[in-house]
Write an enzyme that holds these catalytic residues in place. Structure first.
Site, PDB file in Angstrom:
ATOM      1  N   CYS A  10       0.858  -1.189   0.000  1.00 40.46           N
ATOM      2  CA  CYS A  10       0.000   0.000   0.000  1.00 40.46           C
ATOM      3  C   CYS A  10       0.897   1.243   0.000  1.00 40.46           C
ATOM      4  O   CYS A  10       1.827   1.356   0.809  1.00 40.46           O
ATOM      5  CB  CYS A  10      -0.898  -0.019   1.234  1.00 40.46           C
ATOM      6  SG  CYS A  10      -1.774   1.526   1.542  1.00 40.46           S
ATOM      7  N   ASP A  11       0.650   2.181  -0.887  1.00 36.18           N
ATOM      8  CA  ASP A  11       1.480   3.387  -0.993  1.00 36.18           C
ATOM      9  C   ASP A  11       1.510   4.175   0.318  1.00 36.18           C
ATOM     10  O   ASP A  11       2.564   4.663   0.721  1.00 36.18           O
ATOM     11  CB  ASP A  11       0.982   4.300  -2.118  1.00 36.18           C
ATOM     12  CG  ASP A  11       1.259   3.730  -3.493  1.00 36.18           C
ATOM     13  OD1 ASP A  11       2.160   2.874  -3.623  1.00 36.18           O
ATOM     14  OD2 ASP A  11       0.575   4.149  -4.452  1.00 36.18           O
TER      15      ASP A  11
END
Length: 116
Positions: A10-11
């Protein structure tokens, strides 16, 4: 030091972990995909932050759900059931702080205050 919960690719989780690392903070990380979503912790997050904050309505997993499944999330109990079935719908990262506070998402200013 906080404990982080999320998905490593997940960024926002990557950004949060890099931010902590840049400040010399080693935070334990719980990966939902490998370790599962702990139901007892989810209950604490829902109580502390509210189900509306914990459910990520912007992510691809939410958007891939059919309309009926999305419409069925109307309270903490229905959100809990959905999140346990689809942990990637949890807004990330969830941080549990040493003082017992729980935050959802990454806010560098807030985290800097919490770390002192």
């Amino acid at each position: 030091m906080p404990t982080l919960y999320g998905i490593p690719n997940c960024d926002t989780v990557r950004r949060a972990r890099a931010w902590l690392e840049g400040r010399g903070v080693e935070a334990p990380f719980h990966d939902f995909r490998k370790q599962g979503l702990p139901a007892a912790r989810l209950d604490a997050w829902l109580a502390a932050a509210g189900w509306e904050r914990v459910v990520n309505r912007q992510g691809t997993t939410w958007k891939k759900l059919d309309v009926a499944a999305r419409a069925a999330v109307v309270d903490a109990a229905s959100a809990r059931a959905l999140l346990l079935a689809h942990p990637s719908i949890v807004k990330r990262p969830v941080a549990e702080w040493p003082d017992g506070a729980i935050t959802v998402g990454f806010d560098a200013d807030d985290w800097a205050r919490r770390l002192g």
